[in-house]
Design a protein around this motif. Sequence first.
Motif, short mmCIF file in Angstrom:
data_model
loop_
_atom_site.label_atom_id
_atom_site.label_comp_id
_atom_site.label_asym_id
_atom_site.label_seq_id
_atom_site.Cartn_x
_atom_site.Cartn_y
_atom_site.Cartn_z
N MET A 25 0.85 -1.20 0.00
CA MET A 25 0.00 0.00 0.00
C MET A 25 0.88 1.24 0.00
O MET A 25 1.90 1.31 0.69
N ASN A 26 0.48 2.26 -0.78
CA ASN A 26 1.17 3.55 -0.70
C ASN A 26 0.83 4.20 0.63
O ASN A 26 -0.32 4.22 1.02
N THR A 27 1.86 4.72 1.29
CA THR A 27 1.58 5.40 2.56
C THR A 27 2.24 6.78 2.51
O THR A 27 3.05 7.06 1.63
N VAL A 28 1.90 7.61 3.48
CA VAL A 28 2.55 8.92 3.58
C VAL A 28 3.47 8.91 4.79
O VAL A 28 3.30 8.11 5.71
N SER A 29 4.42 9.86 4.78
CA SER A 29 5.38 9.89 5.89
C SER A 29 4.78 10.59 7.12
O SER A 29 5.27 10.40 8.23
N LEU A 30 3.74 11.38 6.90
CA LEU A 30 3.15 12.14 8.00
C LEU A 30 2.32 11.24 8.92
O LEU A 30 1.51 10.45 8.43
N ARG A 31 2.54 11.35 10.22
CA ARG A 31 1.78 10.52 11.17
C ARG A 31 1.21 11.40 12.28
O ARG A 31 1.88 12.29 12.78
N ASP A 32 -0.02 11.09 12.65
CA ASP A 32 -0.63 11.82 13.77
C ASP A 32 -1.79 10.99 14.30
O ASP A 32 -2.44 10.27 13.54
N LYS A 33 -2.06 11.13 15.58
CA LYS A 33 -3.13 10.28 16.16
C LYS A 33 -4.50 10.63 15.59
O LYS A 33 -5.42 9.81 15.61
N ASN A 34 -4.65 11.85 15.06
CA ASN A 34 -5.95 12.24 14.47
C ASN A 34 -5.98 12.14 12.95
O ASN A 34 -6.94 12.58 12.32
N LEU A 35 -4.92 11.63 12.38
CA LEU A 35 -4.85 11.57 10.92
C LEU A 35 -5.06 10.13 10.45
O LEU A 35 -4.35 9.22 10.89
N PHE A 36 -6.02 9.97 9.52
CA PHE A 36 -6.41 8.61 9.11
C PHE A 36 -6.42 8.46 7.59
O PHE A 36 -6.82 9.39 6.88
N TYR A 37 -6.00 7.30 7.13
CA TYR A 37 -6.31 6.91 5.75
C TYR A 37 -7.79 6.60 5.74
O TYR A 37 -8.32 6.04 6.73
N ILE A 38 -8.46 6.91 4.63
CA ILE A 38 -9.91 6.70 4.67
C ILE A 38 -10.44 6.28 3.30
O ILE A 38 -9.86 6.63 2.26
N GLY A 39 -11.52 5.54 3.29
CA GLY A 39 -12.21 5.22 2.04
C GLY A 39 -11.48 4.19 1.20
O GLY A 39 -11.00 3.17 1.70
N GLY A 40 -11.36 4.49 -0.10
CA GLY A 40 -10.85 3.53 -1.08
C GLY A 40 -9.48 2.97 -0.75
O GLY A 40 -9.21 1.78 -0.98
N VAL A 41 -8.62 3.81 -0.19
CA VAL A 41 -7.25 3.36 0.07
C VAL A 41 -7.23 2.26 1.15
O VAL A 41 -6.46 1.30 1.07
N VAL A 42 -8.13 2.36 2.12
CA VAL A 42 -8.21 1.34 3.18
C VAL A 42 -8.81 0.05 2.59
O VAL A 42 -8.30 -1.05 2.81
N ARG A 43 -9.88 0.25 1.81
CA ARG A 43 -10.51 -0.91 1.14
C ARG A 43 -9.46 -1.64 0.29
O ARG A 43 -9.33 -2.86 0.37
#
Length: 365
Positions: free
Chosen positions: A1-19
């Motif tokens: 899966m493509n991911t981003v380098s930015l991380r935060d407890k309130n930041l989420f992958y969502i929708g199609g990318v999770v599916r």
Amino acid sequence: MNTVSLRDKNLFYIGGVVRDKLLGKDSFDIDLTYSGNAVEFVKNLPDAQILQINEPFGTVKIKFEGEEIDIASTRSETYPQKGHLPVVQNIGCSLKEDILRRDFTINAMAMSTLDGEIIDYVNGLEDIKNKKLRILHSDSFIDDPTRILRGLKFAVRFDFELEEETKKLQEDYLNNINYDMSYKRLKKELAETFNLNSWRAFEIFTNEKMYTLLAPQEFELPKINLEPIISKYNPENIWLIYVGLLEDISSLPLTKQEKNIVESYNYLKNKHFEDDFSIFSELNNAPLEAVIMLATKDYDTVKKYLTKLKDIKISITGKDLITLGLTPSPKFQEIFDYVLKEKLKNPELTKAQELELVKNKIKVI
Ligand code: ATP
């Protein structure tokens, strides 16, 4: 899966990318949502360069550690005008509310950027496992009937099927369509669905009478399966080859080029072709999409054109005729047509033989 380098407890992958991650497939794009106000969040990020802010939607584009990243704020939506674009209600709402505005459970899961935890308020994991498409509430298709086409697209792409209650709600909607809807959105979903070039999608679209979303009308599935012809000749506007076969698509906002395809097909389907020359002249002037559509009405003609006639060209040019002592005039076209007719009968003709034909022809005209 493509991911981003930015991380935060309130930041989420969502929708199609999770599916897609759960299905083990590549994603076209990475959707991120910030639970809260994304614009405020990035303003306080020391190493982020803000590239673009869309305040009314609470979305922002940043550059972070060399990567361009789009982040949306959580938001809820309402549909005051059913079938049209939703109105953004509450930017910075809870993640759960943001999830509940989405189309199918498989598209309504989030994944933490911190630790990869899946947040699944709607039993999406279960539906992924069982290959089911399930809407989130009973008014979903009424709010946004384009979801019917989105369902079709996902069904075909992932080989999923509608869960029973969703299927029933879809049938109910298709039996009672509100024609005051955004046909621009409908067109976008039709294009995405049928650009997949799937005959199975067209079968479902026809059997379930989804074509009535465009206008009240009847339609029967053509006997000729166009999928292999489209794969072989790779035309630009694949979706329109399918959708343009319907009786009435006047509700769709078509471009000039798209209108031309549909008009060409409607012209060709009533045409009688007398010989190879008339097949060649008519089909060579038509967009490739219209030619392929014609296969549903006159398969033999289209097959002959695409496999035998299409690439036949005469070798002589106007220059050759001038060299033979002729002065440019409408007679030139007459001569070219005559040589082409002969070449369609005998594609092996050499340029010298074509010139011989011209010389003989000049004697009589
Ligand atoms: P794809 O792989 O085709 O891009 P996707 O799920 O990412 O799939 P998008 O059209 O980019 O598709 O939509 C992103 C997300 O936005 C979806 O996963 C879904 O959660 C939500 N969404 C998109 N369109 C709708 C809609 N019409 N109604 C409700 N939610 C939608």
